[in-house]
Design a protein around this motif. Structure first.
Motif, PDB file in Angstrom:
ATOM      1  N   CYS A  31       0.786  -1.242   0.000  1.00 35.50           N
ATOM      2  CA  CYS A  31       0.000   0.000   0.000  1.00 35.50           C
ATOM      3  C   CYS A  31       0.815   1.287   0.000  1.00 35.50           C
ATOM      4  CB  CYS A  31      -0.933   0.022   1.220  1.00 35.50           C
ATOM      5  SG  CYS A  31      -2.066  -1.368   1.304  1.00 35.50           S
ATOM      6  N   HIS A  32       2.140   1.219  -0.039  1.00 35.58           N
ATOM      7  CA  HIS A  32       2.914   2.461   0.055  1.00 35.58           C
ATOM      8  C   HIS A  32       2.605   3.383  -1.123  1.00 35.58           C
ATOM      9  CE1 HIS A  32       6.256   5.272   0.329  1.00 35.58           C
ATOM     10  NE2 HIS A  32       6.298   4.915   1.604  1.00 35.58           N
ATOM     11  N   PRO A  33       2.433   4.703  -0.869  1.00 29.84           N
ATOM     12  CA  PRO A  33       2.098   5.655  -1.938  1.00 29.84           C
ATOM     13  C   PRO A  33       3.097   5.663  -3.095  1.00 29.84           C
ATOM     14  CG  PRO A  33       1.775   6.660   0.217  1.00 29.84           C
ATOM     15  CD  PRO A  33       2.436   5.338   0.456  1.00 29.84           C
ATOM     16  N   ASP A  34       4.379   5.369  -2.793  1.00 33.36           N
ATOM     17  CA  ASP A  34       5.360   5.339  -3.879  1.00 33.36           C
ATOM     18  C   ASP A  34       5.105   4.177  -4.829  1.00 33.36           C
ATOM     19  OD1 ASP A  34       6.551   7.504  -2.801  1.00 33.36           O
ATOM     20  OD2 ASP A  34       8.226   6.445  -1.881  1.00 33.36           O
ATOM     21  N   LEU A  35       4.471   3.132  -4.307  1.00 30.64           N
ATOM     22  CA  LEU A  35       4.185   1.963  -5.122  1.00 30.64           C
ATOM     23  C   LEU A  35       2.789   2.023  -5.743  1.00 30.64           C
ATOM     24  CD1 LEU A  35       5.639  -0.729  -2.683  1.00 30.64           C
ATOM     25  CD2 LEU A  35       6.780   0.428  -4.568  1.00 30.64           C
ATOM     26  N   LYS A  36       1.879   2.763  -5.097  1.00 32.63           N
ATOM     27  CA  LYS A  36       0.519   2.914  -5.617  1.00 32.63           C
ATOM     28  C   LYS A  36       0.134   4.396  -5.644  1.00 32.63           C
ATOM     29  CE  LYS A  36      -1.546  -1.582  -4.589  1.00 32.63           C
ATOM     30  NZ  LYS A  36      -2.700  -2.280  -3.987  1.00 32.63           N
ATOM     31  N   PRO A  37       0.787   5.181  -6.486  1.00 36.09           N
ATOM     32  CA  PRO A  37       0.481   6.622  -6.529  1.00 36.09           C
ATOM     33  C   PRO A  37      -0.968   6.874  -6.926  1.00 36.09           C
ATOM     34  CG  PRO A  37       1.810   5.951  -8.421  1.00 36.09           C
ATOM     35  CD  PRO A  37       1.778   4.777  -7.486  1.00 36.09           C
ATOM     36  N   GLY A  38      -1.599   7.798  -6.209  1.00 32.83           N
ATOM     37  CA  GLY A  38      -2.977   8.172  -6.528  1.00 32.83           C
ATOM     38  C   GLY A  38      -4.038   7.304  -5.910  1.00 32.83           C
ATOM     39  N   ASP A  39      -3.641   6.252  -5.197  1.00 37.79           N
ATOM     40  CA  ASP A  39      -4.612   5.356  -4.563  1.00 37.79           C
ATOM     41  C   ASP A  39      -4.824   5.822  -3.120  1.00 37.79           C
ATOM     42  OD1 ASP A  39      -6.030   3.283  -3.355  1.00 37.79           O
ATOM     43  OD2 ASP A  39      -5.078   1.742  -4.577  1.00 37.79           O
ATOM     44  N   ALA A  40      -5.873   6.617  -2.896  1.00 40.80           N
ATOM     45  CA  ALA A  40      -6.120   7.224  -1.588  1.00 40.80           C
ATOM     46  C   ALA A  40      -6.388   6.174  -0.516  1.00 40.80           C
ATOM     47  CB  ALA A  40      -7.294   8.203  -1.669  1.00 40.80           C
ATOM     48  N   GLU A  41      -7.120   5.127  -0.882  1.00 44.43           N
ATOM     49  CA  GLU A  41      -7.441   4.077   0.095  1.00 44.43           C
ATOM     50  C   GLU A  41      -6.180   3.345   0.543  1.00 44.43           C
ATOM     51  OE1 GLU A  41     -10.228   0.042   0.495  1.00 44.43           O
ATOM     52  OE2 GLU A  41     -10.413   1.370  -1.237  1.00 44.43           O
ATOM     53  N   ALA A  42      -5.299   3.040  -0.406  1.00 45.97           N
ATOM     54  CA  ALA A  42      -4.042   2.363  -0.067  1.00 45.97           C
ATOM     55  C   ALA A  42      -3.166   3.267   0.779  1.00 45.97           C
ATOM     56  CB  ALA A  42      -3.313   1.951  -1.342  1.00 45.97           C
ATOM     57  N   PRO A 230      13.776   6.210  -7.094  1.00 43.16           N
ATOM     58  CA  PRO A 230      13.036   7.139  -6.239  1.00 43.16           C
ATOM     59  C   PRO A 230      13.979   7.992  -5.390  1.00 43.16           C
ATOM     60  CG  PRO A 230      12.994   4.944  -5.289  1.00 43.16           C
ATOM     61  CD  PRO A 230      13.692   4.814  -6.611  1.00 43.16           C
ATOM     62  N   THR A 231      13.614   9.249  -5.163  1.00 37.64           N
ATOM     63  CA  THR A 231      14.298  10.119  -4.206  1.00 37.64           C
ATOM     64  C   THR A 231      13.216  10.773  -3.355  1.00 37.64           C
ATOM     65  OG1 THR A 231      14.265  12.224  -5.418  1.00 37.64           O
ATOM     66  CG2 THR A 231      15.982  10.626  -6.020  1.00 37.64           C
ATOM     67  N   ILE A 232      13.617  11.454  -2.296  1.00 35.95           N
ATOM     68  CA  ILE A 232      12.630  12.122  -1.448  1.00 35.95           C
ATOM     69  C   ILE A 232      11.954  13.279  -2.172  1.00 35.95           C
ATOM     70  CG2 ILE A 232      13.691  11.445   0.739  1.00 35.95           C
ATOM     71  CD1 ILE A 232      15.059  14.143   0.853  1.00 35.95           C
ATOM     72  N   ASP A 233      12.520  13.705  -3.318  1.00 39.04           N
ATOM     73  CA  ASP A 233      11.923  14.768  -4.125  1.00 39.04           C
ATOM     74  C   ASP A 233      11.102  14.224  -5.284  1.00 39.04           C
ATOM     75  OD1 ASP A 233      13.230  16.961  -2.703  1.00 39.04           O
ATOM     76  OD2 ASP A 233      15.077  16.242  -3.621  1.00 39.04           O
ATOM     77  N   GLY A 234      11.111  12.894  -5.481  1.00 37.65           N
ATOM     78  CA  GLY A 234      10.428  12.296  -6.612  1.00 37.65           C
ATOM     79  C   GLY A 234      11.386  11.442  -7.431  1.00 37.65           C
ATOM     80  N   GLY A 235      10.867  10.797  -8.476  1.00 36.80           N
ATOM     81  CA  GLY A 235      11.681   9.905  -9.277  1.00 36.80           C
ATOM     82  C   GLY A 235      12.658  10.648 -10.181  1.00 36.80           C
ATOM     83  N   VAL A 236      13.853  10.077 -10.365  1.00 36.43           N
ATOM     84  CA  VAL A 236      14.859  10.631 -11.271  1.00 36.43           C
ATOM     85  C   VAL A 236      15.467   9.475 -12.071  1.00 36.43           C
ATOM     86  CG1 VAL A 236      15.421  12.567  -9.746  1.00 36.43           C
ATOM     87  CG2 VAL A 236      16.724  10.438  -9.572  1.00 36.43           C
ATOM     88  N   ASN A 237      16.030   9.796 -13.230  1.00 31.05           N
ATOM     89  CA  ASN A 237      16.731   8.803 -14.029  1.00 31.05           C
ATOM     90  C   ASN A 237      18.210   8.799 -13.664  1.00 31.05           C
ATOM     91  OD1 ASN A 237      14.523   7.869 -15.549  1.00 31.05           O
ATOM     92  ND2 ASN A 237      14.688   9.610 -16.964  1.00 31.05           N
ATOM     93  N   VAL A 238      18.754   7.602 -13.446  1.00 31.15           N
ATOM     94  CA  VAL A 238      20.177   7.469 -13.138  1.00 31.15           C
ATOM     95  C   VAL A 238      20.811   6.543 -14.160  1.00 31.15           C
ATOM     96  CG1 VAL A 238      19.858   7.873 -10.670  1.00 31.15           C
ATOM     97  CG2 VAL A 238      19.755   5.538 -11.544  1.00 31.15           C
TER      98      VAL A 238
END
Length: 305
Positions: A31-42, A230-238
């Motif tokens: 249910c983590h928001p980083d894994l399920k973005p936009g899922d309010a219930e999760a 993922p970073t604390i500021d959002g996703g980045v390409n490495v």
């Protein structure tokens, strides 16, 4: 959803530490928001599980909850008071939450010295109120970036707690004048709010730096390429270098936590780990068997047998 932390995690009240941790990690992975973005219930389920785990993982906090001393949010429960409690507190009904260890008999001795005799008051008694101790559970990202939260006092009043960026578990915020009322014309005490930061399933904070483990595929390890992290500021390409082995660490400068008293930030470290596919099919197996015959190498060469 129930506020009871045991019900939130789906464990029995006599569950051991390992069972509680396992239940929290299961919910976090689902249910983590980083894994399920936009899922309010999760997201709501994850936040409830994180708060429940933060309360139960500390043996002392768990004991206080089981004894009814604090509620599911970690706030002090108003305790029942009797005549003796009020008499000993000299007008301070929250003395039980005081962080000072002063002997109340000394206070009353001083108070009585101010009387010229029984029923003859010749001197007013004034003293500061006691400091009151509270605990506040906050999310990982609120601790990193700072936030503002409401704290409910035993008398039902709510006060705002401004959380500075970069705060860590165990640090205390002092709210001046928000403690117990003073004696006579004495000033009120302070509220001392001890912070507890919830663990994050992806980010691990070490000082001002953020550490993560990032899985990559076999082909990404061999061929290299761009992958999202993922970073604390959002996703980045490495960039993953060609020929990468598990354990190689990438560094993202300035992607960590803001340093105290400075505009600079720490760094983020990304440890790469090669993840095998869920199933090795015949094509991959045959390819590797052929490759082994002509490209055999020993990564353990030189190690003691």
């Amino acid at each position: 959803m129930s506020d009871d932390p045991y019900s939130v995690l789906g464990v029995a009240k006599d569950a051991n530490d390992a069972e509680i941790k396992k239940a929290y990690r299961k919910i976090a992975k689902e249910c983590h928001p980083d894994l399920k973005p936009g899922d309010a219930e999760a997201e709501a389920k994850f936040k409830a599980a994180a708060a429940a785990y933060d309360l139960l993982k500390d043996p002392e906090t768990r004991k206080r909850y089981d004894n009814g001393e604090i509620d599911a949010s970690g706030q002090e429960r108003p305790r029942q008071q009797y005549y003796r409690d009020y008499a000993e507190a000299a007008g301070n009904p929250y003395r039980g939450y005081s962080t000072e260890q002063d002997d109340m008999s000394d206070i009353f001795a001083e108070f009585m010295r101010g009387r010229g005799g029984y029923g003859q008051r010749t001197q007013e008694f004034h003293a500061p109120g006691h400091n009151l101790n509270y605990s506040l559970h906050i999310s990982f990202l609120d601790a990193v970036f700072g936030a503002s939260q409401k704290l409910t006092l035993p008398n039902g009043n709510r006060i705002e707690v401004k959380i500075p960026a970069g705060i860590t578990t165990g640090q205390t915020i002092r709210l001046r004048g928000k403690g117990a009322p003073g004696y006579g014309e004495g000033p009120p005490g302070d509220a001392l709010v001890t912070i507890s930061v919830t663990d994050h399933p992806v980010f691990d904070r070490q000082g001002d730096d953020i550490h993560i483990t990032l899985p990559i595929t076999i082909d990404e390890a061999v061929l290299g390429g761009k992958v999202q992290a993922p970073t604390i500021d959002g996703g980045v390409n490495v960039s993953v270098p060609a020929g990468t082995s598990s354990g190689k660490t990438l560094r993202l400068r300035g992607k960590g936590v803001k340093k105290r008293g400075s505009s600079d930030r720490g760094d983020q470290f990304i440890e790469l780990t090669v993840a095998m596919p869920d199933m090795v099919d015949d094509e991959l197996k045959q390819f590797m068997e052929t490759w082994r015959e002509t490209h055999s190498y020993d990564p353990r060469k030189g190690m003691p047998s």
